[in-house]
Each structure stands twice: as C-alpha cells, then as structure tokens.
Design a protein around this motif. Structure first.
Motif, PDB file in Angstrom:
ATOM      1  N   VAL A  21    -119.991   2.734  66.576  1.00 44.24           N
ATOM      2  CA  VAL A  21    -119.448   3.955  66.216  1.00 44.24           C
ATOM      3  C   VAL A  21    -118.995   4.401  68.021  1.00 44.24           C
TER       4      VAL A  21
ATOM      5  N   PRO B  63    -128.420   8.260  63.636  1.00 42.11           N
ATOM      6  CA  PRO B  63    -128.257   7.847  62.351  1.00 42.11           C
ATOM      7  C   PRO B  63    -130.396   8.152  62.311  1.00 42.11           C
ATOM      8  N   PRO B  64    -130.763   9.065  60.890  1.00 39.40           N
ATOM      9  CA  PRO B  64    -131.851   9.553  60.371  1.00 39.40           C
ATOM     10  C   PRO B  64    -132.749   8.317  60.031  1.00 39.40           C
ATOM     11  N   ALA B  65    -132.286   6.776  59.464  1.00 34.65           N
ATOM     12  CA  ALA B  65    -132.802   6.107  59.836  1.00 34.65           C
ATOM     13  C   ALA B  65    -134.063   5.365  60.824  1.00 34.65           C
TER      14      ALA B  65
ATOM     15  N   TRP C 269    -116.426  14.210  62.018  1.00 37.59           N
ATOM     16  CA  TRP C 269    -115.502  13.396  61.440  1.00 37.59           C
ATOM     17  C   TRP C 269    -114.078  12.953  62.109  1.00 37.59           C
ATOM     18  N   LEU C 270    -113.548  14.041  63.086  1.00 39.29           N
ATOM     19  CA  LEU C 270    -112.304  14.654  63.941  1.00 39.29           C
ATOM     20  C   LEU C 270    -112.875  13.750  65.020  1.00 39.29           C
TER      21      LEU C 270
ATOM     22  N   ASN D  31    -115.577  11.876  65.947  1.00 35.04           N
ATOM     23  CA  ASN D  31    -116.304  10.775  66.025  1.00 35.04           C
ATOM     24  C   ASN D  31    -118.177  10.676  66.407  1.00 35.04           C
TER      25      ASN D  31
ATOM     26  N   THR E 107    -120.080  10.963  63.981  1.00 39.49           N
ATOM     27  CA  THR E 107    -120.313  10.485  62.471  1.00 39.49           C
ATOM     28  C   THR E 107    -121.920  10.536  62.430  1.00 39.49           C
ATOM     29  N   TYR E 108    -122.829  10.630  63.199  1.00 43.41           N
ATOM     30  CA  TYR E 108    -124.322  10.570  62.673  1.00 43.41           C
ATOM     31  C   TYR E 108    -124.845  12.210  62.189  1.00 43.41           C
TER      32      TYR E 108
ATOM     33  N   VAL F  56    -122.967  14.735  60.816  1.00 40.88           N
ATOM     34  CA  VAL F  56    -123.497  15.124  59.223  1.00 40.88           C
ATOM     35  C   VAL F  56    -124.859  14.932  58.686  1.00 40.88           C
ATOM     36  N   PRO F  57    -125.490  13.536  58.000  1.00 37.27           N
ATOM     37  CA  PRO F  57    -126.761  13.712  57.828  1.00 37.27           C
ATOM     38  C   PRO F  57    -127.889  14.121  59.120  1.00 37.27           C
TER      39      PRO F  57
END
Lengths: 126, 371
Positions: free
Chosen positions: B138, B268-270, B312-313, B315, B317-318, B320-321
């Motif tokens: 990203v 990211p959650p991961a 989304w607008l 970037n 990206t992560y 949301v999660p």
C-alpha cells in the motif's frame, strides 16, 4: 475481500484496485456552471487589477504609453512563452481527458491482509 | 549504551527552494482542503441530519452510508479527499515530486553529506532490509511508490505533511499535545519513536527533553536520512535505525517510553499483536507505550462513515480492520498493565456551526499502555 469499489457512487467499498472511481456522476451541471462563473469573476478581478497596474505604471511614467500592448518578445522569450502556453493549456485540458488509472497502485494481495482481528482469532491464525 | 555527544556537529539547513507560484499553488490546495473539512462538512451534516430525522430510529452504519452516498457534499468531499492529494504531488511543474526532483542533485548531496558524518549508531541503515509485505502493498496517502523507493521520498513526505494537517499552524503542535498527556513525574531517560518517519516528533521530544536519549525506528531509509539531517540542523543527536518494528535489535527492557503518532491504523490486524509484543519486550518494567490514533466516535454514525471513507480514498487501507481491532484485549494478553484508552479531546476537532452543535469530523483516542 471487501466488495469492489463502486464505480457509480461516491461511497467506496474497498481499496481502489482498478480504475479511479467516479465520485461526481450526479454533480448537477448548474453547479458546474456556478463554479465556472465564480472563477470567471475572479479572473475578471485579476484582469481589472492588471489593467489598473498598467495604467498606473504608464501614468507615473514608469512605462511608456502602450508598453504592454507593444511589447515584442525576443526569440528566446517567444520560445519560453510558447512552451509555457503549451504546458498551461495541457494542464487544464488534460484534466478533461484524464484516464482513470490511479496515480498510486495498491497491490491486490492486500486483500489477504484485510481480515479482521476477530476472524483471525476465530480461525486460529492468532 | 550509545555514545552521547556533548555538542553534536551542526549541519546547515537543507531547504527545498519553493517558488512564489509553488507557495501560491499549495496555499490554494490547503485552502481547498480547509473548505472540504469545514464548510463542506457542515453542509454535509445538515443534509444528513435532515435525511435521518424522519427515520423511525437513528441510522445504523449501513443506513448512514446509504444516506451519505446520496449527498452531493459527500460526493464532492470524496472527490476532493482523493484528488487534492494528486494535485499536491503530481502537478508537472508545481507538484511536490516535480519540485523536489528538479533539485535532486543538490538535495542528495546535502543528505548524503549529513549521513556520511553520522556516527555508526546515529544512523543505522540496512539496505538488505525487505519491508514487510503489508508495507509494500500500500502506497499510504497515495504517495506514489511509497516512501522507500526514491532517496528523496523523505523530503517529499515532509512537504506533503504540511497539507495533511493544515489546521495546525505549527506542524509539530500535534506532538506537543501528545507529550503533554504523559505522566510528568517520570524520568524518560531513553525513548523510542515507533515509526519515526522524518523525525519531527522525535526532534520535538528532544527539544523538550534534552537529556533523553532519543531513538527512532522506521522502515524508510529516505525518511531516516532526512530525520538525521534535521536533527543535525538543530545540533541534536538522535539514534536512528532502519528496522522492522516486529523484529527490533534492541535488548529486552531498553526503553522508558515508546511513543507513536497515527501508526496503529497503518498496521493490519494479522501483525498488530506481534508488533505490540515486540514493543512490550523492549520496554522497561514500568515503561510506557503511548500514542494517539484515529478511531470511530461511538454512536456517531456520520463521523464513522466519514472516517471510514478515508481508508479507501487516501490509501489508509488497513484502518478499516483497525477500527475493529481490540487493542485493549491484545495489550492485556501480551502483559501490558495500566491500559488507558480515552478520547483525545484536546486533539479532537469539531467543525463549529454557529448556534448549533459542533460536527465531529475526525476523532482520535489516546493510548497509554504500561509494562
């Protein structure tokens, strides 16, 4: 993976992985014309001030009468002005014809990383 | 642990020449952004309120999204949020990338000279380090190619930041607000800026706490080189290293304080548990992991939809999660105690509407996790 980004509405539903979405499909032409008229007003304001500046410079004898009107560029200046004009024109008109490739690319493998913490825990990944 | 210089050598300032037109152009973009985040949000909220009022119950998120999606101010906001970034970076003459690239040779010469003068522990770069996939996938904030692909990315990112938070006349004010929230009765002898970028937060800390030994970690070598340059301009010494926050080379129990600014939503959650576990490892017992982060205001669907749209607008990206990631539970599992997560009211900006309630467009929480 979130659903694909909508191409019709402004509300995106995931990262932009393909073409740029259309946000303003419903923008009324009346509003576009309104913005154009507002911009035209600003341009006139600038124009009027330039006219005033030319007049003041002539009246105060900083510049001879009609100096701006009679200004002749030398070859180098003509070339520079022409290049500037071409770039200026391209900048504005290019927006009209801009394709919908995003300027920054998200790797589609990002989908693998969008799993929520709760789902990761449930599936034993954490 | 690190060789501390009494009087670090000072570098002359590295400045990007900004033409008059550059300044005007970017002033206009800032004004456009202010309009987007101010009057446009006010108009949007008024229409949202009117659309939601007749409903039998307050809209849930899906209903709120459906309402917002039909509002012209939201459509304009979305266009502006995404495309003002493009205008900022990509105009062929006055965009940030073009302006910085035009001065490439001179800027690189200065950056490289400053880097060459760094002691080995002041600027540890690792050309062999491969950024983790989540970082590579990203280009955050639509910074084309990300902030690690070109040697001038740190400079571009620093300039870009000015129009990311335009409402703060002092770009570093946001860091001081965070630092003001920390317990003032502790000795923060050794601190780590977790994701230091171009070092602005760490330099702000060092200015306020000259005796602190200040460390900064980031994946971006271009950003770290700029951080080193900026520190040298102020005669400050930082210990900067290019590392993956999930695999730090610091020993256990190293830091009294680890602070972060808007980092959690980029992860990211991961990876979040492993990243926090590593932070816990290098904190001293009693040490503090503290920072601020975007979040969704509870019960405020308008704000939630707007905030989520940024993912989304622009970037992010992560994010949301991230909004569904239970940091408190993760922190407890790892062994943090004294977990405090609360609204960062001093930072939370409301859009004022004369005679009416303010609109919450953005929302931040403040985090303090104690080891």
């Amino acid at each position: 993976m979130p659903p694909r980004a909508s191409q019709k509405n402004a509300l995106l539903e995931g990262p932009v992985l393909g073409e740029e979405p259309l946000f303003l499909d419903q923008l009324p032409n009346d509003n576009l014309v309104g913005a154009l008229v507002a911009l035209t007003a600003e341009v006139y304001i600038l124009r009027e001030r330039l006219q005033t500046m030319e007049s003041e410079l002539e009246q105060r004898k900083v510049l001879p009468p009609h100096a701006i009107e009679r200004h002749e560029s030398n070859a180098a200046e003509r070339d520079a002005r022409n290049a500037d004009l071409a770039q200026f024109t391209a900048r504005i008109l290019a927006e009209l014809g801009r394709d919908r490739t995003p300027v920054s690319t998200i790797d589609p493998r990002v989908a693998e990383l969008m799993t929520s913490y709760a789902d990761l825990k449930r599936d034993g990944h954490l | 642990m690190n060789a501390v210089l009494k009087d670090p050598p000072q570098q002359p300032p590295l400045e990007v020449h900004e033409s008059r037109d550059f300044r005007s152009y970017h002033a206009f973009l800032r004004a456009a952004r202010n309009f987007m985040e101010g009057p446009l949000v006010v108009a949007m909220y008024g229409q949202y309120e009117a659309a939601a009022a007749p409903l039998p119950a307050a809209p849930d998120r899906q209903a709120a999204e459906a309402i917002m999606d039909e509002l012209l101010p939201f459509q304009l906001y979305s266009w502006a949020f995404r495309h003002l970034q493009r205008f900022k970076y990509h105009r062929p003459d006055l965009g940030i990338f073009a302006t910085v690239q035009a001065q490439r040779e001179a800027l690189l010469e200065r950056l490289d000279a400053a880097a060459a003068s760094a002691a080995p522990d002041e600027l540890r770069l690792d050309p062999a380090l491969t950024p983790p996939p989540y970082f590579q996938y990203v280009p955050f904030h639509q910074h084309t190619g990300g902030v690690t692909h070109d040697e001038l990315d740190g400079i571009c990112y620093e300039i870009g930041r000015r129009t990311t938070v335009p409402s703060h006349s002092d770009p570093n004010g946001i860091y001081r607000l965070l630092f003001d929230t920390l317990p003032q009765d502790r000795d923060y002898a050794r601190v780590l800026d977790w994701g230091t970028g171009h070092g602005a937060a760490l330099i702000t800390w060092k200015d306020l706490h000259p005796k602190s030994e200040c460390h900064g970690v980031d994946l971006s070598a271009p950003c770290l080189k700029l951080a080193h340059q900026r520190a040298r301009e102020r005669g400050l010494q930082l210990f900067l290293s290019q590392q993956d926050l999930e695999h730090l080379d610091y020993p256990d129990d190293t830091f009294d304080l680890i602070f972060f600014n808007f980092m959690l939503h980029e992860l990211p959650p991961a990876h979040t548990p492993a990243l926090l576990r590593e932070a816990h490892r290098v904190l001293r017992p009693g040490g503090l992991f503290a920072g601020h982060e975007f979040d969704l205001r509870p019960g405020d669907m308008f704000q939630n939809v707007l905030q989520r749209s940024h993912a989304w607008l622009n970037n992010e990206t992560y994010s949301v999660p991230w909004y569904d990631t239970p940091i408190d539970a993760i922190a407890r599992d790892i062994g943090f105690t004294g977990i405090h997560i609360e609204p960062f009211e001093r930072l939370n900006r409301s859009v004022l509407r004369p005679g009416k309630s303010a609109v919450n467009a953005n929302y931040w929480n403040l985090y303090q996790l104690e080891k």
